[in-house]
Design an enzyme around this catalytic site. Structure first.
Site, PDB file in Angstrom:
ATOM      1  CE  LYS A 158     -25.527 -23.538 -14.780  1.00 18.72           C
ATOM      2  NZ  LYS A 158     -24.009 -23.594 -14.476  1.00 18.72           N
ATOM      3  CG  HIS A 216     -19.122 -49.336 -19.357  1.00 15.81           C
ATOM      4  ND1 HIS A 216     -18.743 -50.892 -19.525  1.00 15.81           N
ATOM      5  CD2 HIS A 216     -18.401 -48.754 -20.286  1.00 15.81           C
ATOM      6  CE1 HIS A 216     -17.845 -50.712 -20.434  1.00 15.81           C
ATOM      7  NE2 HIS A 216     -17.734 -49.374 -20.985  1.00 15.81           N
TER       8      HIS A 216
HETATM    9  C1  F6R Z   1     -23.828 -23.769 -10.613  1.00 16.14           C
HETATM   10  C2  F6R Z   1     -23.168 -22.754  -9.668  1.00 16.14           C
HETATM   11  C3  F6R Z   1     -22.488 -23.413  -8.342  1.00 16.14           C
HETATM   12  C4  F6R Z   1     -21.146 -22.619  -8.266  1.00 16.14           C
HETATM   13  C5  F6R Z   1     -20.573 -22.997  -7.123  1.00 16.14           C
HETATM   14  C6  F6R Z   1     -18.926 -22.536  -6.714  1.00 16.14           C
HETATM   15  O1  F6R Z   1     -24.356 -22.893 -11.687  1.00 16.14           O
HETATM   16  O2  F6R Z   1     -22.979 -21.457  -9.932  1.00 16.14           O
HETATM   17  O3  F6R Z   1     -22.340 -24.645  -8.549  1.00 16.14           O
HETATM   18  O4  F6R Z   1     -20.227 -22.820  -9.379  1.00 16.14           O
HETATM   19  O5  F6R Z   1     -21.206 -23.000  -6.081  1.00 16.14           O
HETATM   20  O6  F6R Z   1     -19.068 -21.240  -6.699  1.00 16.14           O
HETATM   21  P1  F6R Z   1     -17.913 -20.111  -6.831  1.00 16.14           P
HETATM   22  O7  F6R Z   1     -17.254 -20.285  -8.371  1.00 16.14           O
HETATM   23  O8  F6R Z   1     -18.358 -18.728  -6.347  1.00 16.14           O
HETATM   24  O9  F6R Z   1     -17.054 -20.608  -5.899  1.00 16.14           O
END
Ligand code: F6R
Length: 616
Positions: free
Chosen positions: A492, A511
């Site tokens: 995030k 490590h």
């Molecule tokens: C980070 C984020 C991305 C999604 C990833 C998968 O905040 O939102 O890492 O989690 O691109 O996306 P979905 O869940 O739509 O398959």
């Protein structure tokens, strides 16, 4: 990723097209463009690198008058984000315009072929070839038939596409085609619409037609939509979905940004998901579409996802293994798809976790698992998404539209959905008595209020954020399930504040990563009351001994931690330590947001990122 909007009808197209692009901004993009069929019988357009707001400004002076048009937001894959590479792309005559989502894998060969045939291609994109292929078909075998011309053109394509095409010589018509990349169309009394997802359509209709792979659609000014299969035959009953998201769900509603709004929506989202899940016969998860016997015979679970959803799978693994005692393998979809040694048994259950339901790698993985004979269950947020339609069962997490690119409410809702799945499996496998299932379900039901409590403490995150204002890097530490909370906190922070952040299981710090520590270096430690609490406290001691500055996520009343660290982000007591990640992560979401705001970043639309990653 790229977004498509199209409209043909009785109103001026430009207003809807630009509004539609604004609703698609959340998908992530770096340039935008629009083409409208003017009253003079020619196509007129504007396209530019940068934000939709820039496109809107340019359109004000371009006077795009006309009732048929297409528009696009581009997320660069082939060629830099420049005005020239932005969509729509035109053919040589300028009378055909195309917007494209996806990747044309054989574009180099097609480009060479077209150039040999005398075409002039002006961009570096893979997409432009499509306009020229349509031009050839229009001039030859499909003269006067735009559906035929598009069908002829897509036959030559390899890769993935969602297309919307207008032609100055087919006034009032838009032709769409889909293969791999999602595309929805809608018919209304005001006209016909096309879009890459339902968001731009929510303001005009509640019924949309989801095109299937290989299908094409003709949209006519009167509102008629005709769907064709790949052979050109009309399809009688296209699959329709009802949009249950009202348009206002995707507006800010008084919040400063969508991230703030979506963080705040987490308690209600989880309440919706949990509501009515405990029936007379235990956990109700009918969406699984598997009998108790089938669930009892599951001997392995494969969890596949990307990004934040992959972090959900790590938590799901612990829950399933601990509660149901079924071995679980987690994999990034992009890795799974190219692995030779996939350990699938005849009774393996495949589970894909995907907020958007459109992540290309995850969909490929699901198809691979199905091809191996596994039942595949999807945990997703988006109704009617490809993941939902292609899976054997689907559990909608019902978090509502997630607009901010960084996932927050879908993350916590997906963790709760995974917990429901783990409980259902535990029951079916005979690993949990009814009373225990009920108790654990009761624990889950307490989470919304615990999250409310954390959200009310956002001032703690705001204060701690100051530490990261000028930092260059940060380290996140946690043990057990909270090693995953650390991963998610670091993701995030880096994605919205552009601050490098790395996460490690706290015990692994010595490590290697410990070499990073120096006076002032920010470290975030997740150290709730749990069986590894004291071990993590020792790691915090090691951090502090090297002059690093520690922010801890700790349980109310933990004076041992409070006396050691610079800032504490307090969480209330959580009834089950395996559920702590669902509560603790909320602080890390708020921390990342405050850091990003301090560093002047756009929290909702981080650079280079796309909400829906529809290319592999
Ligand atoms: C980070 C984020 C991305 C999604 C990833 C998968 O905040 O939102 O890492 O989690 O691109 O996306 P979905 O869940 O739509 O398959």
């Amino acid at each position: 990723m790229c977004g498509i909007v199209g409209y043909t009808g009785s109103s001026q197209a430009i207003g809807y097209l630009l509004e539609g692009l604004k609703t698609l901004e959340y998908r992530g993009y770096d340039s935008a463009g629009v083409a409208v069929l003017g009253t003079d019988g020619a196509l007129h357009g504007v396209k530019c690198a940068g934000r939709v707001a820039t496109l809107v400004e340019r359109c004000e002076t371009a006077n795009l008058v006309g009732t048929t048009g297409i528009a696009h937001t581009r997320w660069a894959t082939h060629g830099a984000p420049t005005d020239r590479n932005s969509h729509p792309h035109r053919d040589c005559s300028g009378r055909i315009a195309v917007v494209h989502n996806g990747i044309i894998e054989n574009y180099r060969e097609l480009r060479a072929y077209l150039q040999r045939g005398g075409h002039t291609l002006v961009s570096e994109t893979d997409s432009e070839v499509i306009a020229h292929l349509i031009e050839d078909a229009w001039a030859g075998p499909s003269a006067g038939n735009l559906v035929g011309a598009v069908r002829n053109a897509v036959r030559r394509l390899e890769g993935s596409w969602a297309l919307a095409v207008v032609c100055a010589d087919a006034p009032g018509e838009i032709v769409c085609a889909r293969n791999g990349s999602p595309l929805v169309v809608a018919s209304t009394s005001e006209g016909a619409y096309a879009a890459s997802d339902v968001t731009p359509l929510a303001s005009v209709t509640s019924h949309v037609i989801q095109l299937e792979n290989g299908q094409l659609a003709r949209l006519e000014r009167g509102g008629r939509v005709t769907v064709f299969d790949a052979e050109g035959a009309e399809v009688d009953v296209p699959s329709t979905i009802d949009i249950d998201w009202d348009a206002s769900a995707a507006t800010l509603g008084g919040y400063a940004d969508f991230m703030a709004k979506e963080i705040a929506e987490q308690p209600e989202a989880i309440e919706r998901l949990l509501s009515g899940r405990m029936g007379a016969h235990g956990v109700t998860l009918d969406e699984l579409s598997m009998t108790g016997d089938e669930l009892a015979s599951v001997d392995r679970v494969y969890l596949i996802a990307c990004g934040t959803s992959y972090h959900v799978s790590l938590i799901a693994r612990t829950l399933i293994q601990t509660w149901a005692k079924v071995p679980v393998i987690c994999d990034y979809a992009s890795e799974f798809n190219y692995e030779n040694d996939v350990l699938v048994t005849p009774h393996t259950l495949g589970v894909i976790i995907t907020q958007s339901g459109e992540t290309a790698d995850t969909l490929t993985a699901a198809r691979r698992l199905k091809g191996m004979g596994c039942k595949v269950f999807a945990i997703t947020n988006v109704l009617g998404s490809t993941a939902a339609r292609e899976s054997d069962g689907v559990l909608y997490v019902q978090a509502g539209p997630e607009v901010c690119v960084a996932s927050t409410k879908a993350y916590t809702a997906q963790m709760v959905a995974s917990a429901l799945l783990a409980l259902r499996l535990a029951e079916a496998q005979g690993q949990m008595e009814r009373a225990e299932v009920e108790r654990r379900y009761g624990d889950l039901c307490r989470i919304p209020d615990l999250i409310r409590e954390v959200i009310s403490r956002s001032w703690q995150d705001k204060r701690a954020a100051q530490l990261f204002r000028r930092a260059h890097s940060a380290l996140f530490l946690g043990r057990g399930v909270n090693a995953t909370t650390a991963l998610e906190g670091a993701l995030k922070l880096k994605e919205i504040s552009y601050l490098h952040a790395e996460a490690y299981p706290a015990g692994e710090m010595k490590h290697g990563p410990i070499a990073l520590l120096e006076p002032g270096f920010p470290v975030v430690a997740i150290v709730p009351e749990d069986r590894v609490h004291d071990k993590t406290v020792s790691n915090i001691q090691e951090v502090i001994a090297r002059g690093a500055v520690c922010v801890a996520v700790a349980t109310d009343g933990d004076e041992a931690v409070a006396s050691l660290v610079e800032h504490v982000l307090w969480i209330p007591h959580v009834p089950d330590e395996l559920l702590v990640p669902i509560v603790a992560v909320v602080h890390l979401q708020m921390l990342a947001r405050h850091v990003a705001l301090l560093r002047g970043c756009d929290v909702d639309k981080p650079r280079n990122l796309a909400k829906s990653v529809t290319v592999e």
